[in-house]
Scaffold this motif. Structure first.
Motif, PDB file in Angstrom:
ATOM      1  N   TYR A  10       0.850  -1.188   0.000  1.00 25.52           N
ATOM      2  CA  TYR A  10       0.000   0.000   0.000  1.00 25.52           C
ATOM      3  C   TYR A  10       0.888   1.242   0.000  1.00 25.52           C
ATOM      4  O   TYR A  10       2.061   1.175   0.347  1.00 25.52           O
ATOM      5  N   PRO A  52       2.371   3.655  -4.241  1.00 22.51           N
ATOM      6  CA  PRO A  52       2.368   2.221  -3.943  1.00 22.51           C
ATOM      7  C   PRO A  52       3.578   1.563  -4.606  1.00 22.51           C
ATOM      8  O   PRO A  52       4.026   1.990  -5.667  1.00 22.51           O
ATOM      9  N   TYR A 101      -2.859  -0.771  -7.498  1.00 31.67           N
ATOM     10  CA  TYR A 101      -3.472   0.144  -6.546  1.00 31.67           C
ATOM     11  C   TYR A 101      -4.108   1.318  -7.280  1.00 31.67           C
ATOM     12  O   TYR A 101      -3.480   1.931  -8.125  1.00 31.67           O
TER      13      TYR A 101
END
Length: 154
Positions: free
Chosen positions: A120, A126, A150
């Motif tokens: 994350y 990311p 992401y």
């Protein structure tokens, strides 16, 4: 059906404390009882955590580990404890991801192993890290990891 000898395992059958570090974690293995059968084993760790080595803030990742067994299988409780040991370990995403892959490859000597580490965002970016022991075998069904890139809230 073949019974696997588990008498050498040290972490099954009772409470086991989380290792203080990934280096101290004991990864255990059991014999692959289906020698000659080629298939993929997949472990998914959607709540993996480690610490940023600079800020000591938590980092969160979604790990997918796929391997084709050679003569060994990883014992899953030892893998869980090994991954949990990163919770208080400071390292960059790339280091954590590649270290996990290398430790498993060293333990298992698999026909093939890959890790996809989908981290994350840190600092708004990311980071995804991919490591494998070699090219993907073409004659074994290896499903896509299926983790989308992401996207944030978009």
């Amino acid at each position: 059906m073949v019974t696997t000898d588990t008498s050498h395992l040290t972490q099954l059958g009772g409470p086991t404390a989380l290792p203080a570090s990934p280096e101290e974690a004991v990864l255990e293995r059991v014999p692959h009882t289906h020698a000659g059968e080629r298939y993929v084993v997949r472990f998914t760790a959607p709540e993996f955590t480690s610490l940023c080595p600079m800020t000591v803030q938590p980092d969160f990742g979604h790990l997918m580990i796929d391997y084709i067994p050679g003569t060994w299988l990883v014992e899953s409780k030892s893998l869980k404890l090994f991954l949990g040991a990163f919770r208080n370990h400071g390292a960059f995403h790339e280091d954590c991801s590649v270290y996990i892959g290398k430790r498993l490859a060293e333990l298992l000597n698999p026909e093939w192993l890959r890790i996809g580490a989908y981290w994350y965002p840190r600092g708004g970016i990311p980071i995804d890290v991919f490591w494998a022991t070699g090219p993907e075998p073409k004659d074994v069904w290896i499903p896509e990891q299926g983790v989308p890139p992401y996207r944030g809230r978009g």
